[in-house]
Design an enzyme around this catalytic site. Structure first.
Site, PDB file in Angstrom:
ATOM      1  CB  SER A  20     -12.776 -10.776   4.036  1.00 45.04           C
ATOM      2  OG  SER A  20     -13.069 -10.322   5.337  1.00 45.04           O
ATOM      3  CB  THR A  46      -6.555 -12.797   4.616  1.00 42.84           C
ATOM      4  OG1 THR A  46      -7.462 -11.992   3.886  1.00 42.84           O
ATOM      5  CG2 THR A  46      -5.419 -13.213   3.699  1.00 42.84           C
ATOM      6  N   GLY A 106      -2.693  -5.863  -0.531  1.00 44.77           N
ATOM      7  CA  GLY A 106      -1.450  -6.571  -0.220  1.00 44.77           C
ATOM      8  C   GLY A 106      -0.285  -6.180  -1.084  1.00 44.77           C
ATOM      9  NE  ARG A 123      -3.583 -10.421  -4.312  1.00 42.48           N
ATOM     10  CZ  ARG A 123      -3.844 -10.048  -3.067  1.00 42.48           C
ATOM     11  NH1 ARG A 123      -4.328 -10.911  -2.194  1.00 42.48           N
ATOM     12  NH2 ARG A 123      -3.606  -8.807  -2.671  1.00 42.48           N
ATOM     13  CB  VAL A 124       0.173 -15.156  -2.654  1.00 43.80           C
ATOM     14  CG1 VAL A 124       0.548 -15.036  -1.185  1.00 43.80           C
ATOM     15  CG2 VAL A 124      -0.196 -16.603  -2.989  1.00 43.80           C
ATOM     16  N   GLY A 125      -1.298 -12.321  -1.513  1.00 43.91           N
ATOM     17  CA  GLY A 125      -1.050 -10.970  -1.022  1.00 43.91           C
ATOM     18  C   GLY A 125       0.009 -10.961   0.069  1.00 43.91           C
ATOM     19  CG  ASP A 126      -0.586  -8.056   3.067  1.00 40.78           C
ATOM     20  OD1 ASP A 126      -1.570  -8.209   2.319  1.00 40.78           O
ATOM     21  OD2 ASP A 126      -0.694  -7.737   4.275  1.00 40.78           O
ATOM     22  CB  THR A 185      -6.439  -9.362   6.412  1.00 42.98           C
ATOM     23  OG1 THR A 185      -6.376  -9.613   5.021  1.00 42.98           O
ATOM     24  CG2 THR A 185      -5.429 -10.191   7.143  1.00 42.98           C
ATOM     25  CB  THR A 190      -5.761  -5.296   7.107  1.00 42.90           C
ATOM     26  OG1 THR A 190      -6.892  -5.648   6.307  1.00 42.90           O
ATOM     27  CG2 THR A 190      -6.026  -3.964   7.780  1.00 42.90           C
ATOM     28  N   GLY A 191      -5.349  -4.641   4.044  1.00 43.90           N
ATOM     29  CA  GLY A 191      -5.511  -3.735   2.913  1.00 43.90           C
ATOM     30  C   GLY A 191      -4.916  -4.334   1.650  1.00 43.90           C
TER      31      GLY A 191
HETATM   32  C1  SD4 Z   1      -4.470  -9.241   0.743  1.00 44.74           C
HETATM   33  N1  SD4 Z   1      -4.131  -7.858   2.683  1.00 44.74           N
HETATM   34  O1  SD4 Z   1      -4.619 -10.398   0.366  1.00 44.74           O
HETATM   35  C2  SD4 Z   1      -4.993  -8.872   2.110  1.00 44.74           C
HETATM   36  C3  SD4 Z   1      -6.425  -8.491   1.984  1.00 44.74           C
HETATM   37  C4  SD4 Z   1      -6.929  -7.449   2.893  1.00 44.74           C
HETATM   38  O2  SD4 Z   1      -8.142  -5.515   3.004  1.00 44.74           O
HETATM   39  O3  SD4 Z   1      -6.525  -7.287   4.011  1.00 44.74           O
HETATM   40  N2  SD4 Z   1      -7.793  -6.616   2.365  1.00 44.74           N
HETATM   41  O4  SD4 Z   1      -3.958  -8.368   0.050  1.00 44.74           O
END
Ligand code: SD4
Length: 309
Positions: A49, A183, A219, A193-196, A165, A216-217
């Protein structure tokens, strides 16, 4: 002179802490140390990941996101949706140091990498391809290819497939803070797609005058509350890192309640300029993190914050 501290998300963050800690002890700047730590995780083919060998998106493309921030100057840099680059955190640092910009994405990020001597590499390993193929039917059953998910439940499906992440925060002997977040994003994410994680303020924020925070988590939920900036601003107004992380989880829970959906899995870590740390996660995230200080590295379990009833 400060006592160096480093904190990194998830048990695999231990490698990052073990790499960064001796560098901090030797007096290296926090940013150098945390990027070296993050790079050790990017390099680890067993972590699916972060960096190479991660679970690709729905079309099988592996795109990486990263950002870095220097607490002394608030200098920051980021790349998103970048392919075929082994070390996105190092590339994010280059954006910070060698471009007038903060965030460069996709083909532009790849072009910038090539201009600066990065090699283009094949990002998959036989194991990561196998995992993608094995998990794909189960994933597609739960979240069929259809328009973007209307509820975080759908996003959680992806999240469960793929933790996670690595965010690394460090305090150097000179008292300055540095942070990095890197990440591959959520496994089976929508292409583009782009997360946080590469977004300054969401996945990471670092300010010597207040503290550093990272996430993390899921996004989408972290972006919604601008999680890391929120935590740093809480510390600026006097909250401890622990209180600030818990408040961010409460904020995520509250926004989920307002939207009528289950709170998503998110977790935060924080570090203040005095070296105090904090961590918290939403319910059932089962978040563990690594901490290095005083020559010791330990894995700790974060407190889970449920929605208020
Ligand atoms: C995201 N925060 O791309 C990242 C992924 C992640 O637990 O940390 N997942 O959303």
């Amino acid at each position: 002179m400060a006592d160096p501290v480093v904190i990194a998300t998830w048990p695999f963050g231990k490698v990052a802490v073990e790499t960064a800690s001796p560098l901090l002890t030797a007096g290296r700047p926090a940013l150098d140390a945390v990027i070296a730590g993050a790079q050790a995780v990017e390099e680890d083919p067993t972590v699916h990941s972060v960096g190479f060998a991660s679970i690709p998106d729905r079309l099988g493309r592996l795109t990486l996101d990263a950002c870095v921030m220097d607490g002394r100057t608030l200098a920051c840099g980021a790349v998103a949706c970048v392919e075929h680059i082994r070390h996105p955190a190092a590339l994010a640092r280059l954006v910070m140091e060698k471009s007038p910009h903060v965030l460069i994405v996709g083909e532009g990020a790849k072009w910038f990498a090539l201009q600066n001597g990065f090699l283009l590499e094949m990002p998959h390993t036989p194991e990561s391809i196998r995992e993608w193929y094995e998990k794909r039917p189960e994933f597609l059953k739960k979240a069929a290819l259809r328009p973007p998910p209307a509820s975080p439940d759908d996003i959680n499906v992806a999240d469960e497939q793929n933790h996670d992440t690595v965010t690394v925060l460090g305090l150097g002997r000179d008292g300055h803070l540095g942070g990095v977040c890197t990440t591959s994003g959520l496994g089976f994410k929508w292409p583009g797609r782009v997360g946080d994680s590469p977004l300054i303020g969401s996945g990471l924020y670092v300010d010597d005058e207040a503290g550093a925070a990272g996430a993390t988590g899921v996004g989408e939920e972290i972006i919604r509350i601008n999680g890391s900036f929120f935590i740093v601003e809480q510390m600026r107004s006097g909250k401890t890192p622990q209180q600030a992380c818990e408040l961010a989880c409460q904020r995520v829970n509250a926004t989920s309640v307002r939207r009528g959906v289950h709170p998503a899995n998110v977790a935060f870590v924080a570090l203040n300029p005095q070296g105090a740390i904090g961590a918290a996660c939403t319910r059932r995230t089962q978040f563990r993190y690594a901490v290095g200080r005083g020559g010791k590295v330990e894995l700790l379990t974060a407190i889970e914050i449920g929605p208020r009833v």
